[in-house]
Design a protein around this motif. Structure first.
Motif, mmCIF file in Angstrom:
data_model
loop_
_atom_site.group_PDB
_atom_site.id
_atom_site.type_symbol
_atom_site.label_atom_id
_atom_site.label_comp_id
_atom_site.label_asym_id
_atom_site.label_seq_id
_atom_site.Cartn_x
_atom_site.Cartn_y
_atom_site.Cartn_z
ATOM 1 N N THR A 1 0.268 12.872 92.000
ATOM 2 C CA THR A 1 0.828 12.897 90.621
ATOM 3 C C THR A 1 -0.842 12.745 89.930
ATOM 4 N N ASP B 1 -2.149 12.366 83.851
ATOM 5 C CA ASP B 1 -1.392 11.660 85.202
ATOM 6 C C ASP B 1 -0.568 11.176 85.269
ATOM 7 N N GLU C 1 3.369 11.245 72.161
ATOM 8 C CA GLU C 1 4.628 11.674 73.461
ATOM 9 C C GLU C 1 3.211 13.530 73.621
ATOM 10 N N ARG D 1 2.106 9.128 86.050
ATOM 11 C CA ARG D 1 3.047 7.467 85.836
ATOM 12 C C ARG D 1 2.238 7.102 84.875
ATOM 13 N N LYS D 2 3.483 6.075 84.220
ATOM 14 C CA LYS D 2 2.847 5.206 83.743
ATOM 15 C C LYS D 2 2.109 4.112 83.961
ATOM 16 N N SER D 3 1.683 4.265 84.712
ATOM 17 C CA SER D 3 0.965 2.716 85.214
ATOM 18 C C SER D 3 -0.910 3.144 85.873
ATOM 19 N N HIS D 4 -1.821 2.834 85.256
ATOM 20 C CA HIS D 4 -2.931 3.878 84.810
ATOM 21 C C HIS D 4 -4.161 3.467 85.794
ATOM 22 N N ILE E 1 -5.654 6.999 79.147
ATOM 23 C CA ILE E 1 -4.276 6.850 79.255
ATOM 24 C C ILE E 1 -3.209 8.203 78.969
ATOM 25 N N TRP E 2 -4.103 9.213 78.303
ATOM 26 C CA TRP E 2 -3.620 11.115 78.063
ATOM 27 C C TRP E 2 -3.791 11.600 78.722
ATOM 28 N N SER F 1 -1.029 -0.704 90.004
ATOM 29 C CA SER F 1 0.144 -1.697 90.801
ATOM 30 C C SER F 1 -0.326 -2.092 92.249
#
Length: 463
Positions: A262, A286, A410, A288-291, A334-335, A374
């Motif tokens: 991912t 990335d 976004e 996923r939301k999990s960084h 983060i982005w 995670s």
């Protein structure tokens, strides 16, 4: 020579097939082409070389070079042949395909998905070494082999312990006809394990003992100490084997390689100007939301190098100094971010122009490392860029915008690989810096005053 050929033609065409003499007018059609040599000339238009380096550099969208489909058969005027449609044989060549025009596929050490293009051979005692590290071998192997080992570890253990239970019953005499369960009340026989009729009963008792099922029918007694020892040993083995196989499956499902699927790298790298200097850039993202905690990016150049002693190092690694904005190689991931390598005096790409990038053979391996938020495990994602995957004179399009309706940033991953062509000098960074130095030298007040003094006459300088 033309007159001699004219005489030969006159002699050959002076008489017809039926012996009649032909007239000179009939020979005019034959003589006209020879009398007018200009009719033999054919206008030939030489097309510019479609695969030349200048045409490729002037239009970056043209490479990698594509093959133009074959022209239709009607273009050549071969639509009918003896009343039947003419079928032209499919050809793998085209107008643009000529010897030397198609670029060869470059060898690469790391594929785009991160797998290393490395094969091993002539390893001594390879199987024994891999069996000694059974845990890592089963984690790294494919799922079908891991599941096969998982199933065989239980089935074979059930069978082996079933055989051992059968031997204990057989030596004790529990399998004799008078000592079977339906005759034990009459004979008063005390078996090692109750309700054992044969090997099938021993197999079922092995499964119940190993997995502590306990249906309440087959139980051990105090008659056989060896049966008590075997029950304790199989119970311990069952717990250990279950924990071992469960750990392998869990480690295989949660290994860091799966998290790297991912993590995204841009399809191409670009070279353009930033703050007046050339920079090599690529983008990472990335899904996923999990960084990724403590994310760090590294880049290495693989290129052939010749030492002063004449040694040719075909796989020579050179670190590239990279960073995101002004944060260095450690990024707050983060982005999607554009990673930049400034081509300065310390860069191995300092003397390479757009032509050199296109013709040279090298590979840039990029590595993204960090800790999964995670699971707490370290992960590593890899990719690479060869020379044909570097776009000179392009810049990445922005993908992060602020949505006022949703009050959040976004990320448009549809534009992750999108680039925009910008004006960029085709010279190397070294030549560009020299040009800037010359321009600065002509614009400084000291240089202007000196040039003015040199332009004056000696008499004016003396006054």
């Amino acid at each position: 020579m033309i007159s001699r050929l004219r005489c030969n033609l006159m002699n050959s065409y002076s008489t017809s097939d039926d012996g009649n003499q032909t007239s000179p007018e009939s020979d005019k059609s034959v003589m006209e082409p020879l009398a007018d040599p200009k009719k033999f000339t054919k206008s030939v238009s030489i097309d510019p070389e479609p695969d030349s380096l200048d045409s490729v550099l002037s239009n970056p969208h043209s490479y990698p070079i594509t093959i133009i489909p074959n022209r239709p058969t009607t273009y050549y005027g071969l639509t009918m042949h003896n009343g039947k449609p003419f079928t032209r044989q499919a050809s793998c060549r085209s107008r643009n395909f000529r010897p030397g025009s198609m670029r060869k596929v470059r060898r690469r050490a790391v594929f785009k998905n991160g797998d290393c293009n490395v094969l091993q051979k002539n390893l001594t005692r390879r199987r024994l070494r891999f069996l000694q590290d059974m845990y890592t071998t089963l984690v790294d192997t494919q799922w079908r082999w891991t599941l096969l080992a998982f199933a065989l570890s239980f089935i074979l253990s059930w069978l082996i312990f079933a055989v051992l239970w059968w031997l204990i019953m057989y030596t004790h005499g529990d399998l004799e006809e008078l000592h079977l369960p339906h005759n034990q009340e009459e004979s008063g026989w005390q078996p090692c394990v109750s309700a054992i009729n044969g090997f099938t009963s021993c197999f079922l008792f092995s499964i119940e003992t190993q997995h502590t099922i306990g249906y309440g029918v087959r139980t051990t007694s105090e008659e056989c100490p060896e049966a008590i020892f075997m029950m304790c040993f199989q119970s311990i083995y069952g717990v250990m084997s279950s924990a071992f196989m469960a750990g392998i499956v869990f480690a295989k499902m949660t290994r860091a390689k799966q998290r790297a699927q991912t993590l995204l790298f841009s399809k191409n790298a670009v070279i353009c100007q930033r703050d007046g200097s050339l920079s090599l850039m690529f983008r990472v993202g990335d899904m996923r939301k999990s960084h990724i905690i403590g994310a760090g990016v590294r880049a290495q150049l693989i290129r052939t190098k010749t030492t002063k002693e004449g040694e040719v190092m075909t796989q020579h690694f050179t670190d590239l100094e990279i960073g995101a904005d002004d944060c260095g190689s450690d990024i707050f991931f983060i982005w999607p971010m554009v990673i930049e390598h400034k081509i300065d005096e310390n860069s191995p790409l300092y003397n390479m122009s757009a032509t050199d990038i296109l013709n040279d053979k090298f590979e840039i391996v990029v590595i993204l490392e960090g800790t999964v938020e995670s699971t707490g495990q370290s992960t590593q994602a890899r990719s690479s860029y060869i020379n044909t995957e570097i776009l000179w004179g392009h810049r990445f399009d922005p993908v992060v915008v602020y949505n006022k309706d949703r009050q959040a940033y976004e990320i448009d991953y549809a534009r992750f690989n999108e680039t925009t062509q910008v004006d960029t000098p085709l010279c190397s960074a070294r030549d560009l810096n020299e040009i800037y130095k010359i321009q600065e030298g002509f614009t400084t007040p000291e240089t202007t005053f000196t040039m003015r003094q040199l332009s004056l006459n000696p008499s004016e300088q003396a006054s």
